[in-house]
Design a protein around this motif. Structure first.
Motif, PDB file in Angstrom:
ATOM      1  N   GLN A  56      -6.816  -9.322  10.618  1.00 58.31           N
ATOM      2  CA  GLN A  56      -7.352  -9.026   9.471  1.00 58.31           C
ATOM      3  C   GLN A  56      -8.860  -9.468   9.321  1.00 58.31           C
ATOM      4  OE1 GLN A  56      -5.297 -10.056   5.629  1.00 58.31           O
ATOM      5  NE2 GLN A  56      -3.281  -9.309   6.497  1.00 58.31           N
TER       6      GLN A  56
ATOM      7  N   THR B 147      -8.342  -8.027   0.298  1.00 60.11           N
ATOM      8  CA  THR B 147      -7.003  -7.744  -0.145  1.00 60.11           C
ATOM      9  C   THR B 147      -5.913  -8.738  -0.430  1.00 60.11           C
ATOM     10  OG1 THR B 147      -6.207  -7.661   2.045  1.00 60.11           O
ATOM     11  CG2 THR B 147      -7.170  -5.643   1.365  1.00 60.11           C
ATOM     12  N   GLY B 151      -1.888  -6.200   1.168  1.00 54.90           N
ATOM     13  CA  GLY B 151      -2.942  -5.285   1.658  1.00 54.90           C
ATOM     14  C   GLY B 151      -3.312  -4.518   0.489  1.00 54.90           C
TER      15      GLY B 151
END
Lengths: 208, 277
Positions: A56, B147, B151
């Motif tokens: 991420q 996020t 997500g």
């Protein structure tokens, strides 16, 4: 009583009993549970770290969002891998140098402010022996000064200086006693948590 | 004298059995011993009690399963109080192994109150590098958490619409079994003036009273007792309250054995008496 049909609950009960069996004596069940805990913690931590940090924070911005400025921290991160090589381990020092330098630069002034200056400020208190708060203030000042004198080793602890250092020891002992009491409470809380889990979640007993 | 000597060399397993009984029996025969409220817990309660639907708090679950029995009840009690007051709740964690616990706590209480993820609360999940993360959140939370945990882009989450940095947060509560709480103090309080409160394990609590005395934190929950106090204040007794009788009785047993040990030590005069380990 309503026994849990969830197999994972019973696995947790099994491991709880394995760990507590150490109180009787060291045994293979305890060792097994101990190793499983270490393995699972490391495995879980690595998977979460890979997903939430590498994917991420690096892969998604760099590859999917074309944020090419992420190349710099990515390279710094990759350099750390060279610690595994004897010949090229010097490359990892760039990353360590950056991390230590940035961390110290960001953290030091704030840490000094929060944990030293503000604490010093909190010992500058009004003294008034006619109120309970005033007496408490005196105790705080006495505790800080005598504690500091106890840790001053450039002068022999004799005479008045030694007497004040002795008072410092008393304050330290009271502090250690409070910490020990709280530690006992904390350890018992963990045992209470496990007992509650077995009674409520596994055996379905309505407690309390 | 022989009796005292026997007591002094009592098998430690007998003590363990007595402690186990002191913990288990009160769950079946609860005595409902009083739970006095301390100032440091009441001050957090009063602070949240003054908040309303336009206010927001961050609950940072900075702990892992090792300290769950002490910290998890605190988190649930605080979230319950915040939902009672309709305060916006932002849940996050600075510990990678704390993600599951944080999600479980907020979901459990949200289901109880019928609160909706994204509308009434949000779960941001985990991000690495807590020191710089906290500093970054002080500038812009959206850049640090683009996020949420699931997500969803932060800009699409209604509860985060008016929340950009610490200026929009009324209180940060960190729950931890480590010194992460001090990072919140140094990075968020000292740098941005953010009000901080924390819940810590019993082992840590004595070390952190100094920050209460200096007025740097709003309040502190210490160990299972702190959680039980908060459950009492919001009038929603849960696991911490249920465990308080057991805690008290186990303490009585330990105090009795400490007294026996000391009395025996002075009577027998055996200064080098070896403990039975």
């Amino acid at each position: 009583m309503h026994l849990s049909p969830n197999i994972w609950v019973w696995i947790a009960v099994f491991f709880t009993l394995c760990i507590y069996s150490f109180l009787y004596k060291d045994n293979p069940f305890y060792k097994f549970a101990e190793h499983v805990v270490v393995g699972v913690s490391v495995g879980y931590g690595m998977v979460m770290w890979w997903n939430l940090s590498v994917v991420q924070r690096c892969w998604v911005p760099f590859i999917e969002q074309q944020r090419y400025d992420y190349i710099f921290p990515a390279i710094l991160g990759l350099l750390l891998i060279f610690r595994l090589s004897q010949k090229l381990s010097w490359l990892s020092r760039y990353t360590l140098g950056f991390t230590v330098g940035a961390g110290a630069g960001v953290g030091l002034p704030l840490t000094i402010q929060a944990t030293i200056l503000k604490q010093f400020q909190a010992t500058v208190l009004p003294l008034n022996f006619t109120t309970w708060a005033g007496i408490c203030n005196f105790l705080i000042i006495l505790g800080v000064l005598s504690g500091l004198i106890y840790f001053f080793f450039s002068k022999e602890h004799k005479g008045v200086f030694g007497g004040v250092a002795q008072v410092g020891i008393w304050f330290l002992m009271i502090g250690f006693g409070a910490t020990f009491g709280y530690t006992v409470m904390a350890r018992l809380s963990l045992a209470i948590g496990r007992v509650l889990f077995i009674l409520q979640d596994a055996l379905g007993v309505n407690v309390g | 004298m022989k009796f005292i000597e026997k007591l002094m060399s009592i098998d430690r397993r007998i003590i363990y059995i007595l402690i186990a009984l002191a913990i288990i029996i009160p769950f079946f025969v609860p005595m409902g011993l009083p739970i006095p409220i301390t100032k440091e817990v009441e001050s957090i309660y009063n602070y949240i009690e003054d908040l309303g639907p336009n206010d927001a708090i961050i609950i940072s679950n900075d702990y892992d399963p090792q300290t769950k029995p002490e910290l998890y009840p605190m988190v649930k009690a605080i979230i319950r109080h915040a939902f009672d007051r309709e305060v916006k709740v932002i849940v996050m964690t600075l510990i990678v192994t704390g993600v599951g616990l944080a999600e479980e706590a907020v979901k459990e209480v949200a289901d109880e109150y019928g609160m909706v993820n994204g509308k009434d609360y949000c779960f941001l999940g985990y991000r690495p590098g807590w020191g710089l993360l906290i500093l970054g959140m002080g500038v812009d939370i959206h850049t640090q958490f683009p996020t949420d945990y699931y997500g969803t882009p932060i800009k699409d989450i209604p509860v985060m619409a008016d929340i950009h940095n610490f200026d929009d947060i009324d209180l940060v509560l960190s729950f931890s079994g480590s010194s992460i709480v001090v990072s919140w103090l140094t990075m968020a309080k000292e740098r941005f003036g953010q009000n901080i409160a924390w819940g810590v394990t019993g082992v840590m609590a004595p070390d952190y009273y100094i920050y209460l005395q200096s007025g740097q934190i709003v309040g502190m929950l210490g160990g299972l007792k702190g959680a039980a106090e908060y459950e009492t204040l919001i009038n929603k007794p849960d696991t911490a309250t249920a465990g308080m009788d057991a805690q008290s009785w186990a303490h009585v047993i330990i105090i009795v054995f400490i007294l026996i040990g000391n009395i025996g030590f002075f009577i027998t005069g055996k200064k080098n008496l070896k403990p039975n380990i």
